[in-house]
Design an enzyme around this catalytic site. Structure first.
Site: not given
Ligand code: PLP
Length: 456
Positions: A111
């Site tokens: 993210k």
């Molecule tokens: C947020 C997250 C996901 C999922 O991502 P999306 O965009 O919500 O599908 C998967 N793995 C980790 C470590 C995350 O932080």
């Protein structure tokens, strides 16, 4: 480039509105009215760019009405200077699979890639608009830390982050609650992630409240996040350089990251299949494998960032498979709201051209971590393990698995699997001894609104 809402495409919006507002007033998600489709010659020209220059080329397709290419170039450079990898992401091998390591940013999950960019995009916006903005966001653990790191210390911006109390890992929590900047407010909600997300939605839809505080959102439906994530699909394809379409396995919760892959494909990148990999919260696996888009109660799993039953970004796919018809999308979203939506066979056929899915339960996730440690000497975080497990189950053994978090963020899961965990990178170890700061609030939008007002 102009944008419309998935629920009413008669009105157009600018990139600036789309970025600042996140969600349309009618409850729909913003989508562009057209997409750049790169020809193979144009793709060849992008092929040798470094990560930052490639980001500029991709993102500029969407944002040029808002930010000039020169300004975008320096904004991106600044955003990714906080990463521990010079090229932002890293591609490694595990057995026959490839891992796309997306966790080299300041808070150890993918993210950061979009959020560092977004933080600087706010700053850019505020340099032109005399305003104060309050960001309110719900987190299942990783979004919050990434958003806080991106926003902390920036002027005319506050950030309020709601996390489900006791339902995220201690490392996830500490990366948020040990930040001392005065513009950062952590709130623990007595509920689960969907409760947090619902509170934020209620706060947004109380227009009196949300307009009075210039409320803005950075959750994964924000289009600016999606475009920043599309970049690493391009980068990976070019780096692997195999002259054939490649498949990606994407650990999925809110359908944001995997939608970014779909966007890259729609822009002409030769992607074969996008694997939607879920944990036991498998609504998307059920939806994509047999049309069953009925949500069940959220289960707590080893991969908490995917403990989601309402995959907000799925609405964008619904819109596209219905030929950009916002009336049909609106009707479908009403059914979704009452938990009555089954995907029509004809639409499912279209979806399955691009997507396949699998789900891994808790035991399988632990097994994957164990097996890959024993055979490949790699410690996988539990989210990435789900991505690897899905690829294995589908026998897609030459695909790229998105490695979405650093294993040190989830020591309890790896301890359980292999009696071992990784330590935080040295520069982050201070969080273990630093004082934490957060406010515990009831699972009620009013309580959060009052808290926010008391801080302004
Ligand atoms: C947020 C997250 C996901 C999922 O991502 P999306 O965009 O919500 O599908 C998967 N793995 C980790 C470590 C995350 O932080």
């Amino acid at each position: 480039m102009k944008y419309v809402s998935t629920r009413n495409n008669s009105k157009e919006y600018s990139f600036e509105e789309v970025f600042i507002k996140g969600l349309a007033d009618d409850g729909g998600l913003y989508v562009p009215t057209s997409l750049k489709k790169f020809s193979s010659d144009e793709l060849s020209e992008l092929k040798n760019l470094n990560y930052n220059d490639l980001s500029t080329e991709i993102i500029n397709q969407f944002s040029s009405d808002f930010i000039s290419k020169d300004d975008l170039t320096s904004l991106i450079k600044k955003s990714y200077s906080t990463f521990r990898e010079k090229e932002v992401v890293k591609i490694s091998n595990i057995g026959d699979l490839k891992l796309l390591e997306l966790f080299h940013g300041p808070t150890l999950a993918f993210k950061d890639v979009a959020m560092q960019f977004i933080g600087n995009l706010y700053e850019y916006y505020l340099s032109k608009n005399d305003k104060k903005i309050n960001i309110v966001v719900a987190t299942s653990g990783d979004t919050g830390a990434a958003a806080i790191d991106a926003i902390k210390g920036k002027s005319n911006l506050n950030i309020f982050v709601l996390h489900p109390n006791n339902r995220i890992s201690p490392v996830q929590r500490k990366l948020m609650t040990t930040v001392e900047d005065k513009n950062v407010f952590n709130i623990a909600i007595d509920g689960n992630f969907d409760d947090c997300q619902n509170i934020v939605k209620q706060m947004f839809s109380d227009l009196n409240f949300s307009k009075s505080i210039n409320m803005s959102g950075v959750n994964s439906i924000n289009w600016a996040r999606i475009i920043a994530q599309a970049v690493y699909y391009f980068y990976t394809y070019f780096k692997i350089n195999e002259d054939k379409p490649i498949s990606f396995s994407v650990p999925t919760g809110n359908f944001g990251d995997v939608f970014a892959g779909y966007l890259a494909k729609e822009m002409g990148l030769p992607i074969d299949k996008l694997i939607v990999a879920t944990n036991e919260n498998d609504i998307l696996h059920r939806a994509i494998s047999n049309g069953d888009y009925i949500s069940k109660k959220v289960k707590e799993t080893l991969s908490p960032s995917m403990d989601i039953q309402l995959a907000s970004n799925f609405e964008r796919l619904i819109y596209y498979v219905n030929n950009s018809n916002s009336d049909i999308t609106s009707d479908i979203m009403k059914k979704v709201k009452y938990n009555e939506y089954k995907i029509e066979k004809s639409n499912l056929d279209i979806i399955q051209k691009d997507f396949i899915s699998e789900s891994c339960d808790e035991n399988e996730t632990l097994e994957i971590i164990k097996k890959n440690f024993e055979i490949n000497s790699i410690i996988l975080d539990p989210h990435t393990a789900v991505g690897v497990g899905a690829a294995n189950k589908l026998n897609l053994n030459d695909c790229v698995v998105l490695s979405t978090a650093h294993p040190c963020k989830f020591p309890a899961a790896t301890d359980k699997a292999i009696n071992k965990h990784e330590e935080l990178p040295i520069e982050l170890q201070y969080v273990h001894s630093k004082e934490e700061n957060f406010q515990l609030l009831k699972n009620e939008a009013e309580a959060v609104k009052n808290f926010v007002k008391s801080k302004l």
